[in-house]
Design a protein around this motif. Sequence first.
Motif, PDB file in Angstrom:
ATOM      1  N   ASP A 117      33.999  39.321  28.490  1.00 27.09           N
ATOM      2  CA  ASP A 117      34.978  39.142  29.558  1.00 27.09           C
ATOM      3  C   ASP A 117      34.273  39.006  30.911  1.00 27.09           C
ATOM      4  O   ASP A 117      33.911  39.984  31.535  1.00 27.09           O
ATOM      5  CB  ASP A 117      35.936  40.340  29.572  1.00 27.09           C
ATOM      6  CG  ASP A 117      37.056  40.194  30.588  1.00 27.09           C
ATOM      7  OD1 ASP A 117      37.224  39.081  31.140  1.00 27.09           O
ATOM      8  OD2 ASP A 117      37.765  41.182  30.829  1.00 27.09           O
ATOM      9  N   ARG A 118      34.022  37.774  31.317  1.00 28.63           N
ATOM     10  CA  ARG A 118      33.458  37.459  32.640  1.00 28.63           C
ATOM     11  C   ARG A 118      32.023  37.967  32.818  1.00 28.63           C
ATOM     12  O   ARG A 118      31.684  38.533  33.852  1.00 28.63           O
ATOM     13  CB  ARG A 118      34.368  38.001  33.744  1.00 28.63           C
ATOM     14  CG  ARG A 118      35.795  37.493  33.677  1.00 28.63           C
ATOM     15  CD  ARG A 118      36.649  38.058  34.792  1.00 28.63           C
ATOM     16  NE  ARG A 118      36.666  39.532  34.768  1.00 28.63           N
ATOM     17  CZ  ARG A 118      37.332  40.266  35.643  1.00 28.63           C
ATOM     18  NH1 ARG A 118      38.018  39.687  36.613  1.00 28.63           N
ATOM     19  NH2 ARG A 118      37.309  41.584  35.560  1.00 28.63           N
ATOM     20  N   HIS A 146      34.998  31.970  35.191  1.00 31.80           N
ATOM     21  CA  HIS A 146      34.337  33.222  35.579  1.00 31.80           C
ATOM     22  C   HIS A 146      33.394  33.722  34.496  1.00 31.80           C
ATOM     23  O   HIS A 146      33.291  34.926  34.246  1.00 31.80           O
ATOM     24  CB  HIS A 146      35.370  34.301  35.932  1.00 31.80           C
ATOM     25  CG  HIS A 146      36.354  33.878  36.969  1.00 31.80           C
ATOM     26  ND1 HIS A 146      35.995  33.621  38.284  1.00 31.80           N
ATOM     27  CD2 HIS A 146      37.685  33.626  36.879  1.00 31.80           C
ATOM     28  CE1 HIS A 146      37.073  33.255  38.962  1.00 31.80           C
ATOM     29  NE2 HIS A 146      38.098  33.240  38.143  1.00 31.80           N
ATOM     30  N   GLY A 212      32.838  43.989  29.123  1.00 27.28           N
ATOM     31  CA  GLY A 212      33.276  43.527  30.426  1.00 27.28           C
ATOM     32  C   GLY A 212      32.147  42.999  31.281  1.00 27.28           C
ATOM     33  O   GLY A 212      30.961  43.193  30.972  1.00 27.28           O
ATOM     34  N   LYS A 216      32.966  43.989  37.620  1.00 28.44           N
ATOM     35  CA  LYS A 216      34.287  44.618  37.563  1.00 28.44           C
ATOM     36  C   LYS A 216      34.688  45.111  36.185  1.00 28.44           C
ATOM     37  O   LYS A 216      35.792  45.647  36.014  1.00 28.44           O
ATOM     38  CB  LYS A 216      35.335  43.641  38.091  1.00 28.44           C
ATOM     39  CG  LYS A 216      35.113  43.238  39.546  1.00 28.44           C
ATOM     40  CD  LYS A 216      36.200  42.311  40.036  1.00 28.44           C
ATOM     41  CE  LYS A 216      35.984  41.931  41.504  1.00 28.44           C
ATOM     42  NZ  LYS A 216      37.028  41.004  41.985  1.00 28.44           N
ATOM     43  N   SER A 219      38.774  43.047  32.551  1.00 30.32           N
ATOM     44  CA  SER A 219      39.891  42.677  33.417  1.00 30.32           C
ATOM     45  C   SER A 219      41.182  43.353  32.958  1.00 30.32           C
ATOM     46  O   SER A 219      41.317  43.776  31.806  1.00 30.32           O
ATOM     47  CB  SER A 219      40.077  41.159  33.428  1.00 30.32           C
ATOM     48  OG  SER A 219      40.314  40.678  32.115  1.00 30.32           O
ATOM     49  N   ALA A 220      42.128  43.451  33.872  1.00 31.15           N
ATOM     50  CA  ALA A 220      43.368  44.192  33.611  1.00 31.15           C
ATOM     51  C   ALA A 220      44.134  43.635  32.415  1.00 31.15           C
ATOM     52  O   ALA A 220      44.624  44.398  31.568  1.00 31.15           O
ATOM     53  CB  ALA A 220      44.244  44.172  34.859  1.00 31.15           C
ATOM     54  N   SER A 221      44.277  42.320  32.329  1.00 21.73           N
ATOM     55  CA  SER A 221      45.047  41.732  31.226  1.00 21.73           C
ATOM     56  C   SER A 221      44.372  41.961  29.879  1.00 21.73           C
ATOM     57  O   SER A 221      45.043  42.197  28.868  1.00 21.73           O
ATOM     58  CB  SER A 221      45.250  40.230  31.462  1.00 21.73           C
ATOM     59  OG  SER A 221      44.005  39.554  31.510  1.00 21.73           O
ATOM     60  N   ARG A 223      42.312  44.525  29.236  1.00 23.00           N
ATOM     61  CA  ARG A 223      42.427  45.960  28.962  1.00 23.00           C
ATOM     62  C   ARG A 223      43.732  46.271  28.226  1.00 23.00           C
ATOM     63  O   ARG A 223      43.763  47.086  27.302  1.00 23.00           O
ATOM     64  CB  ARG A 223      42.372  46.772  30.263  1.00 23.00           C
ATOM     65  CG  ARG A 223      41.025  46.815  30.930  1.00 23.00           C
ATOM     66  CD  ARG A 223      41.042  47.787  32.113  1.00 23.00           C
ATOM     67  NE  ARG A 223      41.154  49.163  31.643  1.00 23.00           N
ATOM     68  CZ  ARG A 223      40.113  49.909  31.303  1.00 23.00           C
ATOM     69  NH1 ARG A 223      38.885  49.412  31.382  1.00 23.00           N
ATOM     70  NH2 ARG A 223      40.301  51.141  30.890  1.00 23.00           N
TER      71      ARG A 223
END
Length: 263
Positions: A117-118, A146, A212, A216, A219-221, A223
């Motif tokens: 994730d990114r 990203h 991750g 950061k 990401s929230a979505s 998670r």
Amino acid sequence: MDAGKGNRNENERVVVGRNAVFEMLRQRGADVQKLFLQAGAGGGVIRDIASAAAEAGVRVQYVPKRRLDRLAPDAVHQGVIAMVGSFRYATVEELIQGLGGSIDVVKESRPMVLVLDRIQDVHNFGAILRTAAAAGIDGVIVPATHMAPLSAAAVKASAGTAGLIPIARTARLAVALTQLKEVGFWVVGLDTRGDKSIWDTRWDRPTALVIGGEAKGISASVRKACDEFAAIPMSGGVESLNASVAAAVTIFAAAHVRHDQAR
């Protein structure tokens, strides 16, 4: 990386570095279209690369260093550059089909997929791919934005193993996790605040491990799509590890459990 734009076909990409090119030739020689070696460069590794190229039927061109510098202006090429066919990312649907495509098959084979994730550092990306290949990870999923590109630097950091594992790319990473869960995957996010350690996590089932980004984290979505979170136990006041190091520790912790269960 768009290296040597005026000197190559748009359907080619560059792989640089002695180890990365040697592994590419040894494992996927058919993908190599051209090989450039620095004129006058010697050593056993260069001879091994030339021999591997001959076995794979790849023509070698010996060129001045300035030619190599133009082909890969932003990478340390070590006198070795290979031109290979452009990398094709799979779709998430293709990846799932390759893993069995149904709950029954997935539960029986218990595959493990890595979800990045990114991850934006190309060296971290390449190092994670190298670990994934070494540990027998069955597939990798990355976001379309990203995310570090599968560039010459990433391939070099992977020591030529990039492409040995199916890599899917999607614009909706959280949706991809839902798709995995629909065919029996359990989604584990790696997080320093995880409610259990990686040693206490169940790895003996179809698993999607989420790593991750460096800055950061998850990401929230994404998670929200995770079923649980696991942490690497650390002492000495150390709060976190580099993304590729954390991925390596966790991947091999999981591989150890999965290997024992398979015996």
